[in-house]
Design a protein around this motif. Structure first.
Motif, short mmCIF file in Angstrom:
data_model
loop_
_atom_site.label_atom_id
_atom_site.label_comp_id
_atom_site.label_asym_id
_atom_site.label_seq_id
_atom_site.Cartn_x
_atom_site.Cartn_y
_atom_site.Cartn_z
N ASP A 3 6.68 7.48 4.31
CA ASP A 3 7.91 6.74 4.61
C ASP A 3 8.12 6.54 6.11
O ASP A 3 8.48 5.44 6.56
CB ASP A 3 9.12 7.48 4.02
N GLU A 4 7.89 7.59 6.87
CA GLU A 4 8.08 7.49 8.32
C GLU A 4 7.07 6.54 8.94
O GLU A 4 7.41 5.71 9.80
CB GLU A 4 7.96 8.88 8.96
N GLN A 5 5.81 6.66 8.52
CA GLN A 5 4.77 5.79 9.05
C GLN A 5 5.02 4.33 8.68
O GLN A 5 4.73 3.43 9.46
CB GLN A 5 3.40 6.25 8.55
N TYR A 54 1.79 -4.24 -7.71
CA TYR A 54 0.43 -4.04 -7.22
C TYR A 54 -0.02 -2.59 -7.44
O TYR A 54 0.66 -1.65 -7.03
CB TYR A 54 0.37 -4.38 -5.73
N SER A 55 -1.13 -2.43 -8.12
CA SER A 55 -1.84 -1.15 -8.24
C SER A 55 -0.94 0.01 -8.71
O SER A 55 -1.03 1.12 -8.20
CB SER A 55 -2.48 -0.79 -6.88
N ILE A 56 -0.10 -0.29 -9.71
CA ILE A 56 0.69 0.77 -10.35
C ILE A 56 0.43 0.72 -11.85
O ILE A 56 -0.05 -0.28 -12.38
CB ILE A 56 2.20 0.61 -10.06
N ASP A 57 0.75 1.79 -12.56
CA ASP A 57 0.53 1.84 -14.00
C ASP A 57 1.27 0.69 -14.67
O ASP A 57 2.47 0.50 -14.47
CB ASP A 57 1.03 3.17 -14.57
N VAL A 72 0.84 -1.20 0.00
CA VAL A 72 0.00 0.00 0.00
C VAL A 72 0.87 1.25 0.00
O VAL A 72 0.57 2.25 -0.66
CB VAL A 72 -0.96 -0.03 1.21
N HIS A 73 1.99 1.21 0.73
CA HIS A 73 2.91 2.35 0.76
C HIS A 73 3.50 2.60 -0.61
O HIS A 73 3.53 3.75 -1.09
CB HIS A 73 4.03 2.07 1.76
N LYS A 74 3.95 1.56 -1.28
CA LYS A 74 4.59 1.71 -2.58
C LYS A 74 3.62 2.25 -3.63
O LYS A 74 3.96 3.13 -4.42
CB LYS A 74 5.16 0.37 -3.05
N ALA A 75 2.39 1.72 -3.62
CA ALA A 75 1.40 2.11 -4.61
C ALA A 75 0.68 3.40 -4.27
O ALA A 75 0.01 4.00 -5.12
CB ALA A 75 0.38 0.99 -4.79
N LYS A 76 0.79 3.82 -2.99
CA LYS A 76 0.10 5.02 -2.52
C LYS A 76 -1.42 4.93 -2.75
O LYS A 76 -2.05 5.83 -3.30
CB LYS A 76 0.67 6.28 -3.18
#
Length: 265
Positions: free
Chosen positions: A251-253, A87-90, A17-21
């Protein structure tokens, strides 16, 4: 007792989820214990029998929490790492809502809420008619139960005595517009489902022992499990916070979440 596999499954969800935002990490973290128990301890689903008419069937009707399903399947060895990383990226492999064309382990496309129970009762009736074994497990969100089609499916399951149908509510008490019981009061949802003719169990949906006992429960009626869960389970700043229906960790979270999961699981 700590569970290293479940820890890594949860960490993978947060990383995805972090990577895909993208949204819905809270919903994924509430349902992941249910999915883990099904795929690792209960359901008869594997690479060798995925096309067998006698296999068990799992439908994640609350398809917006797809990251939980993807992570469980990956750690079970049923999805490749390449899929998870895209996951969930263009141009990626896995959409945010489930697309059945992407893997044989996705029984249906889902995310348009309220459809899963109707599809699941259809599968269950077909198994009965064809004299096939296996059970059909459908996981809904509590907010999803606002949909009238859910209750039509429950009436259908009871009428046709679908004792091979298991209806699971991820009762995390939050939905897109607020606390579930403030949008439409469902504090008596167990009694409602029972009144539709289901053998109804109320459990701690984040407790693996209670989950396994409930998910293996046999009855001459369709079974309903009200799984009392925590939205964002496992990450303190996500737990019971509506905002994590929509947010992705920065990133911190991410680092805080991964450290907490390492400690707890």
């Amino acid at each position: 007792m700590k569970n290293s596999t479940l820890r890594e499954i949860r960490k993978t969800i947060v990383k995805m989820v972090h990577k895909a935002k993208v949204s819905h990490v809270g919903a994924a973290m509430s349902v992941v214990d249910i999915l883990y128990t099904l795929y690792f301890d209960v359901a008869n689903i594997n690479k060798d029998n995925i096309t067998s008419p006698d296999r068990d069937i799992i439908i994640l009707s609350k398809g917006h929490s797809s990251a939980a399903l993807y992570s469980v399947l990956y750690h079970k060895g049923l999805l490749s790492k390449e899929y998870i990383e895209n996951y969930s990226i263009d141009g990626g492999s896995l959409p945010c809502h489930i697309d059945k064309e992407k893997s044989p382990f996705f029984e249906v496309s889902s995310g348009s809420l309220g459809h899963g129970p109707s599809l699941g009762t259809g599968f269950a009736l077909a198994k009965k008619m064809d004299k096939n074994s296996g059970r059909v497990f459908v996981i809904c969100g509590d907010g999803e139960c606002n949909e009238g089609s859910v209750w039509e499916a429950l009436m259908f399951a009871s009428t046709h005595k679908l004792d091979n149908f298991v209806f699971i509510i991820d009762y995390n008490k939050f939905q897109g517009f607020g606390a579930t019981n403030e949008v439409i009061d469902q504090t008596n949802i167990a009694q409602r489902v029972q009144s539709f003719g289901f053998d109804t169990l109320v459990i701690d949906g984040n407790d693996l022992n209670e989950l396994k006992t409930a998910l293996t429960h046999k009855s001459d009626k369709p079974v309903a499990i009200i799984a009392d869960t925590t939205k964002g389970k496992g990450v303190s700043f996500m737990e019971n916070k509506l905002e994590w229906h929509y947010k992705s960790p920065n990133d911190e979270q991410l680092e805080i979440a991964l450290a907490e999961l390492e400690e707890k699981y």
